[in-house]
Structure formats: structure tokens, C-alpha cells
Motif scaffolding. Structure first.
Motif, mmCIF file in Angstrom:
data_model
loop_
_atom_site.group_PDB
_atom_site.id
_atom_site.type_symbol
_atom_site.label_atom_id
_atom_site.label_comp_id
_atom_site.label_asym_id
_atom_site.label_seq_id
_atom_site.Cartn_x
_atom_site.Cartn_y
_atom_site.Cartn_z
ATOM 1 N N GLY A 117 0.758 -1.251 0.065
ATOM 2 C CA GLY A 117 -0.069 0.043 0.037
ATOM 3 C C GLY A 117 0.911 1.242 -0.040
ATOM 4 N N ALA A 118 2.104 1.078 -0.059
ATOM 5 C CA ALA A 118 3.017 2.282 0.092
ATOM 6 C C ALA A 118 3.168 3.083 -1.304
ATOM 7 C CB ALA A 118 4.290 2.045 0.745
ATOM 8 N N SER A 119 3.253 4.381 -1.341
ATOM 9 C CA SER A 119 3.485 5.196 -2.524
ATOM 10 C C SER A 119 4.954 5.577 -2.522
ATOM 11 C CB SER A 119 2.587 6.242 -2.776
ATOM 12 O OG SER A 119 3.039 7.217 -1.668
ATOM 13 N N ASP A 120 5.513 5.950 -3.842
ATOM 14 C CA ASP A 120 6.502 6.524 -3.965
ATOM 15 C C ASP A 120 6.756 7.917 -2.980
ATOM 16 O OD1 ASP A 120 6.981 5.767 -7.486
ATOM 17 O OD2 ASP A 120 7.605 4.743 -5.553
ATOM 18 N N ALA A 121 5.917 8.465 -2.699
ATOM 19 C CA ALA A 121 6.036 9.886 -1.923
ATOM 20 C C ALA A 121 6.248 9.407 -0.505
ATOM 21 C CB ALA A 121 4.483 10.473 -2.119
#
Length: 632
Positions: free
Chosen positions: A377-381
């Protein structure tokens, strides 16, 4: 007259013409020689006594002079008449006079009247015509002298008309007076132009000569001359600009010296306003140093940086300045009494009575900030994950700021938060199950637009509203309050843990650990969340009163739920080059800010410890609140 009149290049001196002499001289504007030759106007050299006052130059400021420009001499081109032609010439002269065609050709009124008098020296009608022409010429000359625009051309034309009038009446006092006025006006104009040229070169003349010398010489000749007075004002404005430039460099000694010179040019409200502006600049710089020093006292830069700002403040502050005194006192307090215990709870007294929010001291230490490469669920941000260390602890609000606490600020400061000014905010609409914009909603409203209870977390506030509350609280307590940095927020939210969620890696929150989107939550109309923590329920649809759930490991409530919260950082699309000391990553003027922490209407992925989101700084919503950091 048709072909019966012949023009000659000779002066006809019979009777009245015998009095037409060329003893008077007036300045001639550049570029008018050819036209004046056509009109019979030539130039004669000015006598030495006409020389003007000194004009400053760079090489010899006291020796340069404004020379008197030669005045024109009118040389009429007079028609040659026979006695039979006089009546017709007289009528043509009257018509030319009525039309204002006075002198500039052989068919003009004055040459025709002179031609009539050459044949009939006692002709009363011709004499009256010449008298009227003289009056018109003087009147036109005076109007030209009063014309504010294109003064050089206007004075040249006035001199031309006076030369004609003097040719008709060499001893006329009115003509001689006009001639002297024009000569002086030309001297004044030359001085003004020299002063304006010096202004353009930034040669103000504060030490003598220059623009100031020229304008003062012009005023010595014409004390009420508006152009010279404006020039004097421009010199003063130039000196004031120098003072303000010095003030922007924090050189207030130089600024005072320039203001002193400006005061010697002239007084008045302009100087008073300039002095007030420069003092305001000094006060703003001192306030910035004070605030920077106070921030340093509660940041990793610490005491050394604050003392450096105190040294800068002492260099620019007047004796006994209270701003410097505040900073010095705070540095002394922090140096000797600034230690707190980890976990210590306290609140500061407000000047207006009551106390500020309850704060708890977060221990110093370090952690891995952001999401790992394999985190679901993590993003590059949220990447790259990086180590952040706090060498000094900080105090954080135990709960989100409440409606009652924010309301005390609004009332005391007469504040008008963003949603109040705008007249609407984003609320949850029970009928549609969506978030919609609704009029009449502001910080006093709950998640659905209904009146909020005093103990509920304040929502419908922008990041600037939150910063304004922090600034007011700082004034009330004498302590430095601010929004937490993004790093401080995640550090306090994790409270020493390193899992995917604030409580660890379990996919469901512990019972009653916070206000999250649980599958067991039910809205007033019976709605359920489509994306929720399965099997979890907290009993609230919307924000819960603060401290309704168990605190985390460091004694902080609702860090992971209830409302998402504004932090101090500007939005950056990743953590590349992010600060490693926990300071806010802030770019002046940025509009996209960061919110952290899950809220009552977030999807489970948005409740992760590393979750972050960008929001416009003017956004107000039923899902966003804030809490504060206080320096220790």
C-alpha cells in the motif's frame, strides 16, 4: 492683394517704423532657426550681464554656468503699397487680426498695418490695430510661459512673440518686463533640466552641487517654481531610497545618516513616513531574529544558533529594545532552566486567563522515517525510507486542538478563519454518502455541518488558520508554539514502533485504540464503510471527542485516527534530500502542504504510519484538524 503687393527684405522705417529697433533679445529654442528665418525672426547675442547662476558638474561643480540664450529679433517682411492699395490692405489686416494671424508672413496683421503706416503715418485704424496686436502678442506670450508641458518650446514661442511686440514698442514697459521674465524662465528651466539630468545619474548633491544644487539655484530665481520644488522632493526621495536600501542590509547607522541628509533637504510628512517605515523595517528584522532564536531554542540547532541571532539583534537594536530583551531572557532561561523530563505533562498560562493545551514531552531519539520498499500500500511519496534523529526532545499537544481552545483564540484575536471568510467548507453528506461543499460551515461546525461540541477536535480550518492559532498562543504564553514538522509527527505517531501501522503490523487495530473506519461502524441512516478494517468498530461515525480512546505508547491521543492533521512541511513528491534532523521541509510561498495521520473516514491504507498526502493550504474539511509543538 493678389499680385499688387510685393514683399521686400528691407525694413520700412517711415513714421512708426522709425521706432522699430532690435535692442531686445530673448532665448531661441533649438531647432527653430529655419522657421524663425521664414517669419523674419533672427538671433542676437546676449549681453554679458545676462549670464546665469552656477550649475554643478562632476568636474567643476562650482564653476559651470547657465548661459543666457540669445533672444530673437523680429525682422518684418513688409509689403510695399501704393496709396490706392491702402484701403484693401487695411481690411486684410483687420481680417488677419481677427483670425489671430499676427506676424509670421507678409499677409499677417502686423506687416500689413506697418505697410499702411508706411504710406499713411497717421492712420489711426492701423495704429489701433497694432496696439491690439501688441496686446494679443503679450497675452499669448504669458499663456505660453504658463504652459506646464514642453516648456522649452513654449518659452521659445513666447520669446518670438515678445520680440515682435518689442519691435513695435521698443520702450514698452510691459514688453520689457515680459522679456526679462522669459530670460529668467529660461535660466530656471536650464537649471531644472540640469538637476533632472543629475538625478538620472544618481548625483543627488547631498554633499554640494549635483541635482540639489541645480534645483536650489532654480528656486533662488523663482521661489515658487513647481518643477524645482518637485526636483527637491525627488532628491529627498532619492536619499530616502538610499536609507531604505541600507535598512534592508541591516545597516541602520547608514540609514540614519541618509535620513539625516534627507531631513536637511526639506522636512514634511514624507520624511516622517520614511522614518516610520525604516523603524518598522528594524522592528521586523528584530522580530524575525527573535522568532528565529526562539525556534532555535526548540530545534536541533539549539542554543548556539540562538545566541548568534542575539548578537545580530544587538547590532541593529536601539538601546533597551524589548524584543532583544525577550530573546536574551529566553536564551538565559533555556541555558539554565530549559530541561524537561520525557513524558512530562504541562500547560502554559495564558495572559488573558486560563491555560493553553496540555502538552507532553516527547523524548529525543531517532527512527526510520517513511515506508520500506516492500511495504504493501505504500507510494513513492513515502520513500526513500531514511533515518531521522532528534538531538533534543520537544513537547506535543496530547490531543488535537479542540473547538473550545480554537474558539478562545478566535474571540481574543478577533480572527476570521478561512471557512468563515469564504462561507463554506467540505462536510459529510448523509443522504449521498459523499463529501460535499456546504455553505455556512466553519470551525464551529461538526463533520456534517451541525454545531460542534466544545470538546470535539476543531475541523474546517486551513493550515494558515492553524499557524495563526500557534502564533497567538506564542504571544499569550511567551513560549514558541508551532505546527509539528512531518518528521516530528511520524516520530510521535510511531512512539518507538516500526510497523506498518501505528500499533504494529496487525491488519486490524486493537480494540478501542482509535477512531478508524471499521466495518462495524454505522452512520445515522444505517450506512457502512465499503473499505474498512474488518471486524473493527469504535462507535463513532464522524470525529469523536478528543481523548475518547487509549493513548499511544508516549501518551498521545488520536495520532493515527479521528482527524488527519496539518504539519508544517511543504509537499515534496518524495523524501529525496529531506532533512535528517527532523526540521520541517519548508519552501517560502508554497501552497501545497502536508497532512499526516489517519482519520475517521480514511481507507485502511491511509491509516498506515508512513501515509502522507498533499493538500492545498486553503483547504478546509471535516477530516482535517491539527495539534501543536511547543519548544522546550
Amino acid at each position: 492683394m493678389g499680385g499688387s503687393l510685393r514683399t521686400t527684405g528691407q525694413l520700412i522705417c517711415m513714421a512708426l517704423l522709425a521706432a522699430v529697433t532690435c535692442g531686445a533679445c530673448t532665448p531661441q529654442a533649438p531647432g527653430t532657426a529655419a522657421r524663425n528665418q521664414e517669419r523674419g525672426v533672427t538671433s542676437a547675442p546676449a549681453p554679458p550681464a545676462e549670464a546665469g547662476p552656477a550649475l554643478p558638474t562632476q568636474a567643476e561643480p562650482e564653476r559651470a554656468t547657465v548661459e543666457a540664450t540669445p533672444l530673437p529679433v523680429w525682422m518684418p517682411s513688409v509689403p510695399e503699397l501704393t496709396p490706392e492699395m491702402v484701403d484693401k490692405a487695411r481690411r486684410q489686416a483687420d481680417a488677419a487680426l481677427a483670425q489671430g494671424h499676427l506676424y509670421d508672413s507678409a499677409e499677417a496683421a502686423v506687416p500689413l498695418y506697418l505697410a499702411v503706416l508706411a504710406v499713411k503715418p497717421r492712420d489711426a485704424r492701423a495704429r489701433r490695430g497694432l496696439d491690439k496686436a501688441r496686446q494679443l502678442l503679450r497675452s499669448q506670450a504669458m499663456e505660453l510661459m504658463a504652459r506646464p508641458d514642453d516648456q522649452r518650446q513654449a518659452l521659445a514661442e513666447a520669446a518670438e512673440r515678445v520680440s515682435v511686440a518689442i519691435a513695435l514698442a521698443p520702450e514698452g514697459k510691459a514688453e520689457q518686463a515680459l522679456q526679462a521674465q522669459i530670460q529668467q524662465a529660461r535660466r530656471v528651466l536650464a537649471l531644472n533640466r540640469a538637476g533632472e539630468a543629475a538625478l538620472r545619474r544618481d548625483q543627488l548633491g547631498e554633499a554640494g552641487g549635483g541635482a540639489l544644487g541645480s534645483f536650489r539655484a532654480a528656486l533662488a530665481l523663482a521661489p515658487e517654481d513647481s518643477r524645482a520644488l518637485q526636483g527637491i522632493a525627488a532628491v529627498q526621495s532619492g536619499l530616502i531610497r538610499r536609507a531604505e536600501l541600507a535598512a534592508t542590509r541591516a545597516d541602520f547607522d547608514a540609514a540614519a545618516a541618509w535620513l539625516d541628509k534627507a531631513g536637511k533637504v526639506r522636512g514634511g510628512p514624507t520624511l516622517v513616513d520614511a522614518q516610520a517605515r525604516i523603524e518598522a523595517m528594524r522592528a521586523a528584522q528584530l522580530a524575525a531574529l527573535r522568532d528565529g532564536g526562539l525556534r532555535d531554542l526548540s530545534s536541533p540547532q539549539g542554543l548556539k544558533a540562538a545566541r548568534e541571532k542575539l548578537e545580530q539583534a544587538l547590532r541593529i537594536a536601539p538601546p533597551g529594545d524589548p524584543t532583544v530583551a525577550i530573546l536574551r531572557q529566553r536564551i538565559d532561561l533555556v541555558a539554565h532552566y530549559g530541561s524537561f523530563r520525557p513524558g512530562q505533562v504541562f500547560s502554559d498560562a495564558l495572559q488573558g486567563g486560563g491555560r493553553g493545551p496540555q502538552m507532553i514531552v516527547v523524548p529525543h531519539g531517532g527512527f526510520q522515517m517513511g515506508a520500506g520498499d516492500a511495504e504493501p500500500g505504500a507510494s513513492d511519496a513515502e520513500r526513500p525510507q531514511h533515518y531521522v534523529r532528534f538531538d533534543r526532545g520537544f513537547a506535543l499537544s496530547i490531543t488535537e486542538v479542540t473547538v473550545a481552545e480554537f474558539g478562545r483564540f478566535v474571540e481574543a484575536a478577533k480572527a476570521r478563519p478561512r471557512a468563515t471568510r469564504r462561507g463554506h467548507s467540505v462536510v459529510y453528506d448523509e443522504r449521498s454518502g459523499n463529501f460535499v461543499r456546504r455553505s455556512g460551515v466553519d470551525w464551529r461546525s461538526d463533520y456534517n455541518g451541525a454545531p460542534a461540541k466544545p470538546g470535539n477536535p476543531v475541523m474546517h480550518v486551513s493550515v494558515r488558520d492553524a499557524e495563526a492559532y500557534a502564533a497567538w498562543l506564542s504571544e499569550q504564553t511567551g513560549r514558541y508554539y508551532r505546527l509539528p514538522s512531518e518528521a516530528e509527527f511520524e516520530y510521535a505517531l510511531r512512539a518507538g514502533t516500526s510497523g506498518r501501522y501505528p500499533w504494529g503490523n496487525a491488519g486490524v487495530p486493537p480494540p478501542l485504540s482509535g477512531n478508524f473506519t471499521g466495518s462495524e461502524d454505522v452512520s445515522p441512516s444505517g450506512r457502512h464503510w465499503n473499505n474498512a478494517f474488518v471486524g473493527y468498530g469504535d462507535g463513532f461515525w464522524g470525529a469523536a471527542p478528543t481523548a475518547s480512546f487509549q493513548p499511544n505508547g508516549w501518551g498521545l491521543h488520536d495520532m493515527a485516527g479521528n482527524l488527519s492533521e496539518w504539519v508544517a512541511d511543504c509537499w515534496h513528491a518524495s523524501y529525496r534530500r529531506a532533512p535528517a534532523d527532523g526540521a520541517a521541509w519548508y519552501n517560502p510561498g508554497c501552497r501545497q502542504r502536508v497532512i499526516r495521520g489517519g482519520n475517521w473516514a480514511n481507507a485502511p491504507e491511509q491509516t498506515r504510519a508512513a501515509w502522507r498526502q498533499s493538500q492545498d493550504s486553503d483547504v478546509t474539511s471535516a477530516r482535517i484538524g491539527f495539534r501543536l509543538v511547543r519548544g522546550i
